[in-house]
Write a protein that holds these residues in place. Structure first.
Motif, PDB file in Angstrom:
ATOM      1  N   ARG A 213       0.818  -1.212   0.000  1.00  0.00           N
ATOM      2  CA  ARG A 213       0.000   0.000   0.000  1.00  0.00           C
ATOM      3  C   ARG A 213       0.843   1.249   0.000  1.00  0.00           C
ATOM      4  NH1 ARG A 213      -4.609  -1.645   4.300  1.00  0.00           N
ATOM      5  NH2 ARG A 213      -5.455  -3.341   3.040  1.00  0.00           N
ATOM      6  N   PRO A 443      -7.583  16.933  16.165  1.00  0.00           N
ATOM      7  CA  PRO A 443      -7.505  16.278  17.465  1.00  0.00           C
ATOM      8  C   PRO A 443      -6.229  16.669  18.214  1.00  0.00           C
ATOM      9  CG  PRO A 443      -8.170  14.696  15.816  1.00  0.00           C
ATOM     10  CD  PRO A 443      -7.785  15.941  15.089  1.00  0.00           C
ATOM     11  N   THR A 498      -0.389   7.788  31.638  1.00  0.00           N
ATOM     12  CA  THR A 498      -0.983   8.504  30.507  1.00  0.00           C
ATOM     13  C   THR A 498      -0.049   8.442  29.295  1.00  0.00           C
ATOM     14  OG1 THR A 498      -1.921  10.003  32.125  1.00  0.00           O
ATOM     15  CG2 THR A 498      -2.151  10.622  29.844  1.00  0.00           C
ATOM     16  N   ILE A 500       1.946   6.067  28.534  1.00  0.00           N
ATOM     17  CA  ILE A 500       1.827   4.739  27.907  1.00  0.00           C
ATOM     18  C   ILE A 500       0.673   4.741  26.902  1.00  0.00           C
ATOM     19  CG2 ILE A 500       1.208   2.319  28.331  1.00  0.00           C
ATOM     20  CD1 ILE A 500       2.693   2.486  30.976  1.00  0.00           C
ATOM     21  N   THR A 501      -0.460   5.295  27.306  1.00  0.00           N
ATOM     22  CA  THR A 501      -1.587   5.297  26.358  1.00  0.00           C
ATOM     23  C   THR A 501      -1.281   6.173  25.140  1.00  0.00           C
ATOM     24  OG1 THR A 501      -2.681   7.026  27.614  1.00  0.00           O
ATOM     25  CG2 THR A 501      -3.378   4.796  28.059  1.00  0.00           C
ATOM     26  N   ILE A 504       0.765   4.073  22.804  1.00  0.00           N
ATOM     27  CA  ILE A 504      -0.060   3.085  22.099  1.00  0.00           C
ATOM     28  C   ILE A 504      -0.853   3.755  20.983  1.00  0.00           C
ATOM     29  CG2 ILE A 504      -2.071   1.586  22.370  1.00  0.00           C
ATOM     30  CD1 ILE A 504      -0.838   0.791  25.090  1.00  0.00           C
ATOM     31  N   LEU A 505      -1.397   4.928  21.273  1.00  0.00           N
ATOM     32  CA  LEU A 505      -2.127   5.677  20.244  1.00  0.00           C
ATOM     33  C   LEU A 505      -1.228   6.022  19.070  1.00  0.00           C
ATOM     34  CD1 LEU A 505      -4.362   8.361  21.938  1.00  0.00           C
ATOM     35  CD2 LEU A 505      -5.046   6.633  20.324  1.00  0.00           C
ATOM     36  N   MET A 508      -0.434   2.730  17.048  1.00  0.00           N
ATOM     37  CA  MET A 508      -1.538   2.088  16.346  1.00  0.00           C
ATOM     38  C   MET A 508      -2.364   3.053  15.509  1.00  0.00           C
ATOM     39  SD  MET A 508      -2.888  -0.765  18.866  1.00  0.00           S
ATOM     40  CE  MET A 508      -2.004  -2.301  18.745  1.00  0.00           C
ATOM     41  N   SER A 510      -3.385   6.460  13.120  1.00  0.00           N
ATOM     42  CA  SER A 510      -2.856   7.034  11.898  1.00  0.00           C
ATOM     43  C   SER A 510      -3.443   8.416  11.755  1.00  0.00           C
ATOM     44  CB  SER A 510      -3.251   6.174  10.701  1.00  0.00           C
ATOM     45  OG  SER A 510      -4.646   6.135  10.608  1.00  0.00           O
ATOM     46  N   VAL A 513      -5.398  10.902  14.497  1.00  0.00           N
ATOM     47  CA  VAL A 513      -5.266  10.293  15.817  1.00  0.00           C
ATOM     48  C   VAL A 513      -3.818  10.316  16.265  1.00  0.00           C
ATOM     49  CG1 VAL A 513      -5.541   8.171  17.099  1.00  0.00           C
ATOM     50  CG2 VAL A 513      -7.278   8.861  15.479  1.00  0.00           C
ATOM     51  N   PHE A 516      -2.962  13.600  17.585  1.00  0.00           N
ATOM     52  CA  PHE A 516      -3.410  13.753  18.964  1.00  0.00           C
ATOM     53  C   PHE A 516      -2.411  13.105  19.914  1.00  0.00           C
ATOM     54  CE2 PHE A 516      -5.864  11.808  22.475  1.00  0.00           C
ATOM     55  CZ  PHE A 516      -6.307  12.962  23.097  1.00  0.00           C
ATOM     56  N   LEU A 520      -0.390  14.967  22.908  1.00  0.00           N
ATOM     57  CA  LEU A 520      -0.646  14.471  24.260  1.00  0.00           C
ATOM     58  C   LEU A 520       0.661  13.999  24.909  1.00  0.00           C
ATOM     59  CD1 LEU A 520      -2.970  13.826  26.271  1.00  0.00           C
ATOM     60  CD2 LEU A 520      -2.950  11.507  25.374  1.00  0.00           C
TER      61      LEU A 520
ATOM     62  N   THR B 146      -7.779  -2.691  14.453  1.00  0.00           N
ATOM     63  CA  THR B 146      -6.696  -1.962  15.097  1.00  0.00           C
ATOM     64  C   THR B 146      -7.207  -1.213  16.319  1.00  0.00           C
ATOM     65  OG1 THR B 146      -5.944  -1.579  12.865  1.00  0.00           O
ATOM     66  CG2 THR B 146      -4.744  -0.464  14.595  1.00  0.00           C
ATOM     67  N   GLY B 209      -6.385   6.805  30.066  1.00  0.00           N
ATOM     68  CA  GLY B 209      -5.235   7.453  30.685  1.00  0.00           C
ATOM     69  C   GLY B 209      -5.637   8.345  31.839  1.00  0.00           C
ATOM     70  N   PHE B 274     -15.764  14.083  19.780  1.00  0.00           N
ATOM     71  CA  PHE B 274     -14.510  13.733  20.426  1.00  0.00           C
ATOM     72  C   PHE B 274     -14.398  14.389  21.813  1.00  0.00           C
ATOM     73  CE2 PHE B 274      -9.941  15.012  20.741  1.00  0.00           C
ATOM     74  CZ  PHE B 274      -9.378  13.756  20.778  1.00  0.00           C
TER      75      PHE B 274
END
Lengths: 553, 322
Positions: A213, A443, A498, A500-501, A504-505, A508, A510, A513, A516, A520, B146, B209, B274
Motif C-alpha cells: 500500500r 484532534p 498517561t 503509555i496510552t 499506544i495511540l 496504532m 494514523s 489520531v 493527537f 498528548l 486496530t 489514561g 470527540f
C-alpha cells in the motif's frame, strides 16, 4: 535546604529559552512560511526581487522550523492506494512466452509443436505436441530461469516449471514474486513521487504502508480526484536519436527535432529527434547490474517488436549517441558501442550503485507498473481547515485564560508561579513540535487543550501536598521541600500511565489520531518538566529573596 | 482568601454506601450493554466503510430535496443530517451526508462521488463540498480491528504497569475501573447515537489514561498511608487516602473540564463528538477512581506489612519519605 545548584538553574532557563525561541516562528506562521517558500524558490534558482523581499520578512538567523499542519487543518487530499502487484506477474508471463517458444523451436524433433493454451493470469501454459519429450522440454524451459539476487532468495530461480499431462506450466517462483512485489511497489512509489513533485505542491507525504500500500497526502490540492489524475498520468519514456548536445537553453532545435534538458547535468541541453526509435511501452524490464569492468550499470530488455526496432537502429548507428528521455528530460545519452540484436542492452555511465538502481527504477517507471485501487480517499476543503484553525485558536485561548484565572484564584502567588510554568509549557510544546517536525491536527489541538487542563495537575499535586505539610508545621521551607519530594512518586506514576496510552495511540493510530497522540505525549513530557523544575525554581527563587516566616499556598 | 472547591479537611465515608454506588454502576453497565445490543453504535465511515460528504450552502437546508436527489442514484442506505454550530451564522447551512459502502466494490468509486455531487448541484446550485471522505470496506475492517487492539493494549499495559509499581490488587482495581469507564462511554455513544469514529477511539484511550491518572494518585496515597498506619483497618486507610487527595482530584478534574468545555463550546462541530467523549470520560473517570477502584481494593484486601519487602527498594523511589 531549598537549594538548587547554579548549573541546574542555568540549564532550566536555557531549556525554557530554547523552547520560546523554537516556538516563536509559529506565532508568525504565514510570514515564516512565506520566508521558507521564498528561500526554497531562490535555492531552486528562481531569484527575483519579490522573492528576496518575501525572504526578508523573517530574519534568517532565527529558527524557521514550523509545526506542520495536518490535512484536516490545511485542506488537501489523502489517498490510500493498494498496488495490484499480481498485475505484474501476468505481464512477466506474457513476455516470457516468446522466449519459451523460441527456446523450444530447435527441439522440435523431441518435443513436437508447441502451442500456448488458455490460463489464469500470472501463469503460462504451453502444450507440447509430443508428450514423450516432456522431460527435455522442461529442461529447456528451466534453462530460461535466471537466479534471483535477493538476500532471502539466495540460490532460488525466478520461475518455476511444472507439468500437467502434456502441458508445461510456468509460474513465477515465490521468492521472485516477493522480489517483484517489492520492486513493483517501490517503482509505483517512485513514479507517484515524480508525478507529484512535477506539480510542485508543498510538503507531500508519500509513504509505503505495509507490503503493497501507498499513502499519499498532498496539502493544498483541490480534491482527491485531481490527485488521482496526477498520479494516473503515464510517464513517457522514449529512446530518441541525438542530434546535438549543448548548453544553450534557447538553441533552435530545427524541424522534427526538439530541445530537452538533461536530468542530472545542470545546464546541459540535448537536441533530439522528436520521433522516438522505441518507446518505454516496449520495455519489459530494467535491472541494476554491473558491466564487464565491474562498474554499476543498468540492464534493460525490450519486447519482440521493440527489440527488432532497437536492433535495426543500433546496427545502423554505431558510434552515435542516443538519448533515453523520460518526460522530456534526458536521463542519459550513451553512445552506441555495437549492434544490439537481442532486444536487451546495458546502459553504462559514471553511475554509482545508487544511481544505477534509481535509473533502473526510472526506466521501469515509464508507466505505473500495476493498477492501483484506492481504498481510502479524503478531500478536505481549505475553508473547513481554516474554520477548524480559527475555532481551535479561540477555544485554546479561552481554555488557557480560564485555567490561568482559576489557578491564580485557588493558589494565589503559587498559582501565578504555576501559570508562568503553564505558559512556558505551551512554548516548550510548540518548540518540540517544530523541532521534531510533528504534525498538528484538529484532534492534536484538542490534545493541547487537554494538556493545558492536565498540565496543572502536577502543580496541583505539589501544592496540595505543601498545604498538608504546612499543617504539621515544620516551617515553610521544609513544607515546600517535602511537598515536592512526596508528590513526586504520584506525579511520575500518573504521568507515565498517561504516556503509555499516548505511545499506544501513536503506534496504532494514523493521521489525525496520531497527531493527537503526539501533542498528548509531548504535552506530558513538557508539563512534568515545567512542574518539577520550573515552578520549583520559581518558588525557590521567591523564597530565597523573601524568606517568609509563614506561607499560604 | 483562596477559592476552594472542597474544604481543606474532609472526612467523608466513601465506603458506608458502597453497595449503593456499586448498584448504580451495575445498573448503568447493564443499561449500556442493552443499549449497545439494541441500538448498536452509530459507526462513522472509518469503521464501516462508505462515503461521507460535508456540504455547505447559503440557502436553507431541505433534507427532503437532498434525499430525493440522491435516491434516484440507488446508493442504498443514505443518511443526511444538518449540522449546527454557533459559529455558522445566518446564511451558512451545513449538512453531513453519509452513503453506505457499495456492495460490489472493494475500493472507492470516483464515479459514485461525482454522480452524487452532480445530483446535489442540480438541486442546490450554490452547494459546495467542503469535505469528501471515502473509506473502502477492506480498510474499515482493518481500522476497527486496530482500534480494538489499541484499547486492549492500553488496558493491558496499564495492568502490567500498576502491577509492577504496586500490587496485583491495585492493578485489578484500576483495570476494573477502566473497563467500567470504557463500557459506560460506549453505552452513552450507542444511546445518544453519536458518530463513533477513529477520533472517539483516541478519546477512549485518553479516558483510560485520565481515569488511571486519578486512580493512581489515590493508590499512591493509599500505599503511603499503609506504611504510616500499620494497624488501622484497611477501610479507614482507604477513606483517609481518598479524603486527603479529594481536593486534588477536584482541582484537576475542574481545570481539565474548564479547558474541555471551552473546546466543546468554541472548538467547532468537527471535534464535538470527540470532546464530548472526553468530558464524559472525566466525569466517569473521577467517579470510578473514588468509588470503583478503591472498593475493589477493599474487597480484595491488600498486603499490610509494606516495611519488610519494599517494592521500591534500590530504585530512585526508594525511601521517599525517609
Amino acid at each position: 535546604m531549598l537549594h538548587i545548584d547554579l548549573w541546574k538553574r542555568a540549564l532550566i532557563w536555557l531549556v525554557c529559552a530554547a523552547g520560546i525561541v523554537l516556538s516563536m516562528p509559529n506565532a508568525f506562521y504565514t510570514r515564516v512560511e512565506g520566508h521558507n517558500d521564498a528561500i526554497a524558490a531562490i535555492e531552486a534558482g528562481n531569484d527575483s526581487p519579490e522573492l528576496q523581499a518575501q525572504a526578508a520578512q523573517w530574519p534568517s538567523w532565527l529558527p524557521t522550523d514550523l509545526v506542520n499542519l495536518g490535512l484536516d487543518l490545511r485542506g488537501g487530499a489523502h489517498l490510500l492506494a493498494e498496488v495490484q502487484v499480481s498485475d505484474v506477474y501476468a505481464t512477466r508471463m506474457e513476455a516470457l512466452w516468446p522466449d519459451v517458444r523460441d527456446a523450444l523451436r530447435p527441439e522440435r524433433d523431441a518435443v513436437g509443436g508447441v502451442r500456448r493454451v488458455q490460463s489464469a493470469p500470472g501463469e503460462l501454459r504451453v502444450r507440447i505436441g509430443n508428450p514423450d519429450g516432456m522431460a527435455r522440454a522442461v529442461e529447456v524451459v528451466r534453462g530460461l530461469a535466471r537466479p534471483i539476487q535477493t538476500l532471502s532468495g539466495v540460490g532460488a530461480n525466478d520461475i518455476e516449471v511444472g507439468t500437467e499431462g502434456d502441458i508445461i506450466i510456468v509460474t513465477l517462483s515465490e521468492a521472485e514474486q516477493q522480489a517483484t512485489d517489492d520492486r513493483t511497489v517501490r517503482q509505483a512509489l517512485e513514479i507517484i513521487r515524480r508525478r507529484i513533485d512535477a506539480v510542485g505542491t508543498r510538503e507531500p507525504t508519500i509513504q509505503r504502508q505495509g507490503a503493497d500500500r501507498i499513502l499519499i497526502q498532498v496539502p493544498g490540492i483541490g480534491s482527491a480526484t485531481e490527485l488521482k489524475d496526477i498520479i494516473g498520468t503515464t510517464a513517457q519514456l522514449t529512446f530518441n536519436p541525438v542530434v546535438s548536445r549543448g548548453t544553450d537553453p534557447d538553441a533552435r532545435a530545427g524541424t522534427g527535432n526538439k530541445l530537452v534538458p538533461s536530468l542530472d547535468e545542470e545546464g546541459t541541453y540535448y537536441t533530439i529527434e522528436s520521433n522516438p526509435v522505441v518507446t518505454g511501452e516496449e520495455l519489459t524490464d530494467a535491472q541494476p547490474a554491473f558491466d564487464q569492468n565491474g562498474r554499476p550499470a543498468v540492464n534493460f530488455r525490450f519486447n519482440t517488436s521493440g527489440a527488432r526496432k532497437f536492433g535495426d537502429y543500433t546496427r545502423d548507428n554505431i558510434g552515435q549517441p542516443f538519448a533515453i528521455v523520460l518526460d522530456d528530460e534526458v536521463i542519459s545519452a550513451p553512445v552506441i558501442q555495437s549492434h544490439i540484436p537481442g532486444g536487451s542492452g546495458i546502459i553504462t555511465g559514471r553511475f554509482t550503485v545508487e544511481e544505477s538502481t534509481n535509473l533502473a527504477v526510472l526506466l521501469r517507471a515509464g508507466a505505473l507498473p500495476a493498477g492501483m485501487t484506492f481504498l481510502e480517499e479524503r478531500t478536505i476543503g481549505p475553508e473547513l481547515g481554516q474554520d477548524s484553525i480559527d475555532a481551535g485558536k479561540i477555544a485554546t485561548a479561552v481554555a488557557f485564560g480560564a485555567v490561568l484565572i482559576f489557578m491564580a484564584l485557588s493558589y494565589g502567588l503559587f498559582g501565578i508561579f504555576a501559570n508562568i510554568a503553564l505558559i512556558l509549557n505551551i512554548a516548550l510544546l510548540f518548540g518540540l513540535l517544530s523541532l521534531l517536525g510533528g504534525t498538528l491536527t484538529l484532534p492534536g489541538i484538542a490534545g493541547i487543550v487537554l494538556t493545558v487542563g492536565m498540565a496543572v495537575d502536577a502543580n496541583v499535586l505539589i501544592f496540595e501536598r505543601i498545604r498538608e505539610e504546612l499543617k504539621t508545621a515544620r516551617g515553610p521551607a521544609r513544607a515546600i521541600e517535602l511537598g515536592y519530594e512526596k508528590a513526586l512518586s504520584a506525579i511520575l506514576d500518573a504521568n507515565i500511565t498517561t504516556f503509555i496510552t499516548a505511545i499506544i495511540l501513536f503506534v496504532m493510530g494514523s493521521g489525525p489520531v496520531r497527531g493527537f497522540a503526539i501533542t498528548l505525549g509531548l504535552g506530558i513530557v513538557t508539563s512534568v518538566f515545567t512542574a518539577i523544575f520550573v515552578t520549583r525554581l520559581l518558588v525557590v527563587m521567591w523564597f530565597e529573596r523573601r524568606r517568609p516566616k509563614t506561607i499560604e499556598v | 482568601m483562596r477559592l476552594k472547591l472542597v474544604p481543606q479537611e474532609t472526612s467523608f465515608d466513601f465506603f458506608s454506601r458502597w453497595k449503593l454506588w456499586f448498584g448504580i454502576s451495575m445498573v448503568l453497565i447493564v443499561l449500556a450493554a442493552v443499549s449497545f445490543g439494541v441500538r448498536g453504535l452509530n459507526f462513522g465511515i472509518d469503521f464501516r466503510g462508505g462515503t461521507s460528504i460535508r456540504t455547505e450552502s447559503t440557502t436553507d437546508l431541505d433534507i427532503g430535496a437532498y434525499r430525493d436527489a440522491l435516491n434516484a442514484l440507488n446508493l442504498g442506505d443514505i443518511s443526511i443530517s444538518e449540522v449546527f454550530d454557533p459559529a455558522f451564522g445566518e446564511d451558512r447551512h451545513v449538512a453531513m451526508i453519509r452513503i453506505q459502502a457499495q456492495d460490489d466494490q472493494e475500493a472507492v468509486s470516483a464515479e459514485m462521488i461525482e454522480a452524487v455531487e452532480t445530483a446535489l448541484t442540480e438541486v442546490v446550485p450554490d452547494i459546495r463540498f467542503v469535505s469528501v471522505e471515502s473509506v473502502g470496506p477492506k480498510v474499515s475492517g482493518e481500522l476497527i480491528q486496530t482500534a480494538i487492539y489499541a484499547v486492549l493494549a492500553a488496558i493491558g499495559a496499564v495492568l502490567v504497569y500498576v502491577w509492577l509499581r504496586f500490587e496485583w490488587q491495585f492493578a485489578v482495581g484500576a483495570v476494573v475501573a477502566l473497563v467500567h469507564d470504557v463500557i459506560l462511554t460506549i453505552g452513552v455513544f450507542s444511546e445518544l447515537q453519536i458518530k463513533f469514529d477513529l477520533a472517539i477511539i483516541a478519546a477512549l484511550l485518553t479516558i483510560v489514561g485520565y481515569s488511571l491518572n486519578d486512580t493512581v494518585v489515590v493508590f499512591d496515597r493509599v500505599r503511603e498511608n499503609l506504611r504510616k498506619y500499620k494497624s488501622r483497618p484497611l477501610a479507614e486507610v482507604l477513606n483517609l487516602s481518598i479524603n486527603e487527595t479529594l481536593s486534588r482530584t477536584f482541582m484537576t478534574s475542574f481545570t481539565t473540564l474548564l479547558a474541555l468545555f471551552a473546546l466543546i463550546a468554541l472548538g467547532g462541530d468537527v471535534i464535538r463528538g470527540f470532546v464530548f467523549a472526553m468530558i464524559w470520560g472525566i466525569f466517569v473517570g473521577t467517579y470510578s477512581s473514588v468509588f470503583i477502584a478503591s472498593t475493589i481494593l477493599l474487597w480484595l484486601g491488600v498486603k499490610r506489612d509494606w516495611s519488610k519487602t519494599d517494592k521500591n527498594e534500590g530504585n530512585q523511589y526508594a525511601n521517599i519519605d525517609a
